[in-house]
Structure formats: structure tokens, C-alpha cells
Design a protein around this motif. Structure first.
Motif, PDB file in Angstrom:
ATOM      1  N   GLN A  37       2.913  -4.941 -19.223  1.00  0.00           N
ATOM      2  CA  GLN A  37       2.841  -6.570 -19.278  1.00  0.00           C
ATOM      3  C   GLN A  37       2.028  -7.111 -20.164  1.00  0.00           C
ATOM      4  OE1 GLN A  37       1.820  -6.746 -15.021  1.00  0.00           O
ATOM      5  NE2 GLN A  37       3.381  -8.292 -14.706  1.00  0.00           N
ATOM      6  N   ILE A  42       9.259  -8.250 -26.517  1.00  0.00           N
ATOM      7  CA  ILE A  42       9.121  -7.606 -25.384  1.00  0.00           C
ATOM      8  C   ILE A  42       9.586  -8.209 -23.808  1.00  0.00           C
ATOM      9  CG2 ILE A  42       7.596  -6.179 -23.993  1.00  0.00           C
ATOM     10  CD1 ILE A  42       6.170  -5.295 -26.439  1.00  0.00           C
ATOM     11  N   ALA A  48       3.859  -7.226 -23.244  1.00  0.00           N
ATOM     12  CA  ALA A  48       4.757  -8.318 -23.351  1.00  0.00           C
ATOM     13  C   ALA A  48       3.889  -9.866 -23.767  1.00  0.00           C
ATOM     14  CB  ALA A  48       5.268  -8.540 -22.119  1.00  0.00           C
TER      15      ALA A  48
END
Length: 294
Positions: A57, A66, A60
Motif C-alpha cells: 500500500q 501500482i 501504491a
């Protein structure tokens, strides 16, 4: 100079992630640093119990290429299948979370695929053994220190690959495959680039979710049935890091034997399909009793 992204076909790089906290940052960084820029990086968290999902995460949040998918644990085959289902690229590329790729990996693969109209590009790879004398907590740090481990004298690096550089038709590729049918080189998914249309158009080209061993090989045998053109790249583009904690090192011998028997049946069906079974019967039977490289 790399081509600008708008002139590049989209490549979906699919990464199954399961309890990979010690390795996942190195893996993602190697993908983000690719000279090839037009990437869709799909990180699939397969029910990790560590901080792998949080790391994904975080990445991203700094790289819009991503995509993170969080899912219940279902194994690497089901996870890869979901990744392919969600991917949008012209090509599929696969990376395991505890490995990493060379900075030029995707660029070379796509160049060869586009120039030769190949449905699959297969490449040499490096097998890296971290120094056993180092504490486990230091091994990943040492490997991460350089993205080209061949320059690092503290690691044992071996390069594997069987085909000479150049394009091949289906018959030539199949003949090469039968010379080394139990090898990682032909069996794994991570040293290859796949044309995604073949996967999308044929529902049987999937990872077998019932297999605990050689599920990659099943996918490749299914893909080869429909592929027509291949390209062998002799430059090693993938760094496979030997991990003693990997599931492949803790397989039940009976399960391995049973799976190999099933795969022999898949080989037989493939070679009958392309008309090369009779001349390869001996090698096919030998495969059942062979030993795969690790």
C-alpha cells in the motif's frame, strides 16, 4: 535511451505476495526501476500475516502504476489467475515476491517480442545463493546492495538457460523443451513474457489451482498449445534468490511424484497436439523419472 511510454505497449507485471516482508521492498523497487516505463504493476496480497500488505500500500501511494489487491489466502496459482483476470496489458510478466529483476528486463523482453512477433519470450536467469555464513537478517541487505548481483563477490551466482538467442517456431521450441523437460528454465513463469491475448482467448490457459508443485509448468504447457512464435533471449533478466524457507524445499516426495505423473500426461497431450509425440516418447518417459533442477 528507452522509448517514451506512449510508444510502448502496456506490460502487466503480476506479483503474488505472501508473508514477504523481508523481500517485497527489494522486489518492488526492481520493478519500479525498469528502463521500460509503461507498466501496470499488480501486487496481490494473498492473505499475508505480516506487514507485506502495508508495504504494498505504501508503494501504491508513491507510484500510480501500482495496483494492490488484497485477498484471502488461496495459494499462488489462484493468485496468479486473479492477477491475469484483472490485468490490462498487451503482455504479462511474472515476478515472485522474494526475487528481483534486472533494470533492463522488461525492455529487452518487449523489444524481442515486438521485433519477432513472438507470443512468448523466454530468457536466461540467474540463481543467487546468499552467503550461508551471514546471519539471515543480513542476507537480504547484502543482495539488495546491488541490482546486478554478478558484480557482488559475496554471492554464488549461476546463470541458467538452454536455448541459443533467436526466434523459434513451435516445433523448434517444443524440441528444445523436450531436451530439458524438468528444468526451471522451461517450467517457471518468471523468466518469460507472454502475449496476453492468448490467455484471454483460451480459458484453459490458467495455473492449475489443484497442484502444489510445478503449477507454473502446467500453465506453460497450456500456453504453448496455442502459441506459434517464440523468441529465446540469452541475456539473464531475472534473479531467482534461493530461499531455504520457500515451500518448494518442503514438498512431500509422494506429492512430487504424483504431480510429475500428472504433468507427464500433459506433456503427452501437448506433443500429440503438435504432432511430435512419437519421436519424443522415450524422452517423455525419462522425464517421469528425472530430477528437476532447483
Amino acid at each position: 535511451m528507452p522509448t517514451e511510454p506512449q510508444n510502448q505497449p502496456l506490460v502487466s507485471i503480476i506479483v503474488p505476495v505472501y508473508n514477504a516482508a523481508d523481500h517485497i521492498a527489494r522486489c518492488i523497487e526492481s520493478i519500479r526501476r525498469q528502463t521500460y516505463r509503461n507498466l501496470e504493476i499488480i501486487l496481490l496480497n494473498d492473505g499475508s500475516k505480516d506487514v507485506s500488505y502495508a508495504v504494498c500500500q505504501s508503494y501504491a501511494g508513491i507510484d500510480r502504476r501500482i495496483v494492490v489487491i488484497d485477498k484471502n489466502n488461496s495459494g499462488v496459482s489462484a493468485t496468479r489467475n486473479l492477477g491475469m483476470q484483472e490485468a490490462h496489458g498487451k503482455y504479462f510478466q511474472f515476478v515472485d515476491a522474494d526475487d528481483f529483476i534486472q533494470p533492463y528486463a522488461t525492455e529487452l523482453l518487449v523489444q524481442k517480442a515486438e521485433a519477432s512477433h513472438a507470443d512468448m519470450v523466454i530468457a536466461h536467469y540467474n540463481r543467487i545463493e546468499p552467503p550461508v555464513s551471514l546471519p539471515k537478517t543480513m542476507r537480504d541487505t547484502v543482495v539488495e546492495r546491488v541490482l546486478d548481483p554478478i558484480l557482488d563477490p559475496q554471492h554464488r551466482v549461476q546463470t541458467f538457460g538452454f536455448l541459443m538467442e533467436g526466434p523459434l517456431n513451435k516445433d523448434a521450441f517444443a524440441c528444445g523443451l523436450m531436451q530439458e523437460p524438468a528444468s526451471f528454465y522451461y517450467g517457471v513463469m518468471w523468466n518469460k513474457l507472454y502475449r496476453a491475448d492468448i490467455v484471454r482467448e483460451h480459458p484453459d490457459v490458467r495455473c492449475n489451482e489443484e497442484l502444489d508443485y510445478s503449477e507454473d509448468l502446467y500453465f506453460n504447457l497450456s500456453f504453448i498449445r496455442y502459441a506459434q512464435q517464440f523468441y529465446a533471449l540469452s541475456t539473464p533478466i531475472y534473479n531467482y534468490v534461493q530461499n531455504p524457507d520457500s515451500a518448494v524445499h518442503h514438498l512431500n516426495p509422494f506429492d512430487v511424484l504424483t504431480t510429475r505423473f500428472e504433468l507427464t500426461t500433459y506433456y503427452k497431450d501437448l506433443f500429440k497436439h503438435i504432432g511430435l509425440y512419437e519421436e519424443n516418447k522415450y524422452r517423455l518417459n525419462k522425464f517421469f523419472f528425472g530430477v528437476a533442477e532447483s
